[in-house]
Scaffold this active site. Sequence first.
Site, PDB file in Angstrom:
ATOM      1  N   GLY A 126      -3.284 -47.392  25.850  1.00  0.00           N
ATOM      2  CA  GLY A 126      -2.229 -47.678  26.811  1.00  0.00           C
ATOM      3  C   GLY A 126      -2.654 -48.830  27.684  1.00  0.00           C
TER       4      GLY A 126
ATOM      5  N   CYS B 283      -9.228 -45.864  22.811  1.00  0.00           N
ATOM      6  CA  CYS B 283      -9.177 -46.849  23.896  1.00  0.00           C
ATOM      7  C   CYS B 283      -8.855 -46.171  25.231  1.00  0.00           C
ATOM      8  CB  CYS B 283      -8.186 -47.950  23.533  1.00  0.00           C
ATOM      9  SG  CYS B 283      -8.423 -49.424  24.520  1.00  0.00           S
ATOM     10  N   TYR B 284      -7.672 -46.404  25.805  1.00  0.00           N
ATOM     11  CA  TYR B 284      -7.325 -45.720  27.066  1.00  0.00           C
ATOM     12  C   TYR B 284      -7.466 -44.205  26.905  1.00  0.00           C
ATOM     13  CZ  TYR B 284      -4.656 -43.981  31.024  1.00  0.00           C
ATOM     14  OH  TYR B 284      -4.273 -43.301  32.150  1.00  0.00           O
TER      15      TYR B 284
ATOM     16  N   HIS C 138      -9.657 -49.855  18.029  1.00  0.00           N
ATOM     17  CA  HIS C 138      -8.405 -49.328  17.466  1.00  0.00           C
ATOM     18  C   HIS C 138      -8.531 -49.078  15.966  1.00  0.00           C
ATOM     19  CE1 HIS C 138      -5.834 -49.690  21.020  1.00  0.00           C
ATOM     20  NE2 HIS C 138      -6.654 -50.682  21.341  1.00  0.00           N
TER      21      HIS C 138
ATOM     22  N   GLU D 128      -6.443 -47.690  14.120  1.00  0.00           N
ATOM     23  CA  GLU D 128      -5.130 -47.671  13.467  1.00  0.00           C
ATOM     24  C   GLU D 128      -4.662 -49.041  13.000  1.00  0.00           C
ATOM     25  OE1 GLU D 128      -5.814 -47.360  16.604  1.00  0.00           O
ATOM     26  OE2 GLU D 128      -4.232 -48.044  17.965  1.00  0.00           O
TER      27      GLU D 128
ATOM     28  N   SER E 262      27.000 -47.169   4.130  1.00  0.00           N
ATOM     29  CA  SER E 262      27.125 -48.633   4.175  1.00  0.00           C
ATOM     30  C   SER E 262      26.560 -49.275   2.910  1.00  0.00           C
ATOM     31  CB  SER E 262      26.358 -49.163   5.381  1.00  0.00           C
ATOM     32  OG  SER E 262      24.963 -49.041   5.151  1.00  0.00           O
ATOM     33  N   GLY E 263      25.814 -48.485   2.138  1.00  0.00           N
ATOM     34  CA  GLY E 263      25.155 -49.057   0.973  1.00  0.00           C
ATOM     35  C   GLY E 263      23.719 -49.442   1.303  1.00  0.00           C
ATOM     36  N   GLY E 264      23.347 -49.412   2.590  1.00  0.00           N
ATOM     37  CA  GLY E 264      21.961 -49.669   2.993  1.00  0.00           C
ATOM     38  C   GLY E 264      21.083 -48.458   2.678  1.00  0.00           C
ATOM     39  N   VAL E 265      19.774 -48.635   2.795  1.00  0.00           N
ATOM     40  CA  VAL E 265      18.849 -47.571   2.405  1.00  0.00           C
ATOM     41  C   VAL E 265      19.046 -46.306   3.242  1.00  0.00           C
ATOM     42  CG1 VAL E 265      16.423 -47.035   1.965  1.00  0.00           C
ATOM     43  CG2 VAL E 265      17.142 -49.400   2.118  1.00  0.00           C
ATOM     44  N   ASP E 266      19.124 -46.465   4.558  1.00  0.00           N
ATOM     45  CA  ASP E 266      19.123 -45.283   5.411  1.00  0.00           C
ATOM     46  C   ASP E 266      20.353 -44.406   5.176  1.00  0.00           C
ATOM     47  OD1 ASP E 266      16.949 -46.603   6.337  1.00  0.00           O
ATOM     48  OD2 ASP E 266      17.884 -47.283   8.192  1.00  0.00           O
ATOM     49  N   SER E 267      21.530 -45.013   5.215  1.00  0.00           N
ATOM     50  CA  SER E 267      22.719 -44.176   5.060  1.00  0.00           C
ATOM     51  C   SER E 267      22.795 -43.614   3.640  1.00  0.00           C
ATOM     52  CB  SER E 267      23.990 -44.937   5.434  1.00  0.00           C
ATOM     53  OG  SER E 267      24.267 -45.965   4.521  1.00  0.00           O
ATOM     54  N   SER E 268      22.279 -44.365   2.667  1.00  0.00           N
ATOM     55  CA  SER E 268      22.310 -43.859   1.291  1.00  0.00           C
ATOM     56  C   SER E 268      21.403 -42.640   1.138  1.00  0.00           C
ATOM     57  CB  SER E 268      21.846 -44.937   0.315  1.00  0.00           C
ATOM     58  OG  SER E 268      22.651 -46.071   0.428  1.00  0.00           O
TER      59      SER E 268
ATOM     60  N   LYS F  97      10.562 -45.998   8.030  1.00  0.00           N
ATOM     61  CA  LYS F  97      11.327 -46.641   6.960  1.00  0.00           C
ATOM     62  C   LYS F  97      10.668 -46.482   5.584  1.00  0.00           C
ATOM     63  CE  LYS F  97      14.779 -49.577   6.211  1.00  0.00           C
ATOM     64  NZ  LYS F  97      16.081 -49.560   6.885  1.00  0.00           N
TER      65      LYS F  97
END
Length: 515
Positions: free
Chosen positions: A57, A84-85, A171, A173, A225-231, A371
């Site tokens: 942080g 870290c923090y 870090h 990560e 919509s045809g996008g990945v998420d809504s599909s 994603k």
Amino acid sequence: MDLPHETVLILDFGSQYVQLIARRVREQHVYSEIVPHTITAAAIRKRAPKGLIFSGGPASVYTKDAPRCDPDILRLGIPILGICYGMQLGATLLGGQVKSAPAREFGRTTLHILRHEKLLADLPGEMTVWNSHGDQVDGISEDFIPIARTATCPVAAVKHRTTPFYGVQFHPEVSHTPQGPALLANFLTTICQCRGDWRIRAFIDATEADIRKKVGRAHVVCGLSGGVDSSVVAMLCHRAIGKQLHCIFVDNGLLRLNEAQSVEKTFRDHFKMDLIVADARQLFLDRLRDVVDPEKKRKIIGHAFVEVFREKARAIPGARFLAQGTLYPDVIESRSPTGAPSATIKTHHNVGGLPAELGFDLVEPLRELFKDEVRQIGLELGMPEDMVWRQPFPGPGLAVRICGEVTAQRLDILRKADAVVLDEIRKADLYRKLGQSFAVLVPVKSVGVMGDERTHENVLAVRAVETVDYMTADWARLPYDVLARISNRVINEVRGVNRVVYDISSKPPSTIEWE
Ligand code: XMP
């Protein structure tokens, strides 16, 4: 969600990397969740996590309003890794001391391991790590054992003698710490004793059960919509509740070539979903007449979308729920501990988002996913690869890629030219390497010569960018021969274009879209 798997909770102290930590943990097949640093020890006990991670942080533990946590958390007996923090805070709460480092450390440093404790087991004695701190733990009390140092930081990693608390000043990560995944694996497997059996398949099964339980016999609408998420949302819901799902696809006429047909083919013909196509092409064109201001275009398109969607949704008997593709990063952004988003900042709301006044309860099966995990589900459920790996496409569609007024004729030109660009990018095997690639119709007429005639026609710009987060982007160094083929084909095949230019601007200061 009631998930029968082991969990690691990440306390968010405002690090820009907090989502990255969550992803790195999931990559080790351990489910992780980000929680506010204000969570109580009792709430944590109830969740029974296998381990805790305190994020980094921007604060210094000595400032008055530095974010702290319930000190009882350190007495729960649950293993903790402070980064870290998070290390500084944990050390302070356990009686250590934090001093401002004489040398601030930023960037790559060499870490020297002093003791190959569990956290550092099987790591090389010297390794590169990424630092980003001004304060560091110093003059640590007898209760702590320093297990690694750097040239300027004598306590770059510690272990508490009696409490299962570990801290690292660097870090693990970020990708600039190449041994970061190995260190996290040590923490998760050896220290937290996680089995590492979180698999996307288990998530799919649990999510489908959840959807069934939540929805009961009611009906669900989903804006596709045809996008990945809504599909992926549609596919999960369809598997869970079959005919109780009704997908609505709004054809706003601002889509790419053959897009509407391809959505129909995939979802109606192949997956056998109830798909309602709202042909609203003329409505959108009428509303956009004479409009040139990009923000006005966005507003008009957003409103028209809601109007059309609402009308179709109302006609579905028994519809009580709306399925939406909200992702984990959106959830985190809206509840950051500092009030400010910690990682990405969204500048555009998605026009596919629907307002609460529609009166539906929400089903958001992707709320806990990143994603790349959504893509994994898509693949696992047999979604076509080209849909899974689709580049993002803005809600207002081609309207923001036609600079100036949107007309049927200009849409037609752009659609054809865009199809050529994408075709050549795909043939050159570049599609998946690029963040986005598309054509833009520029509001400039250029002089050309075709045969013996002078022409006075449109200029088409080609845009291709490389990006990870879409907040910054670099223009792609497309090979000249790919650019040459695009230019040749567009000018030969698309009537109305006599000049092609390539956009060589990065974001910032430019944006990815032209409008
Ligand atoms: P810019 O142009 O701001 O775009 O660099 C960043 C990302 O956002 C997408 N974009 C939009 N997406 N509605 C959307 O749903 C919009 O109005 C919109 N404007 C830009 C753009 O395609 C890129 O991925």
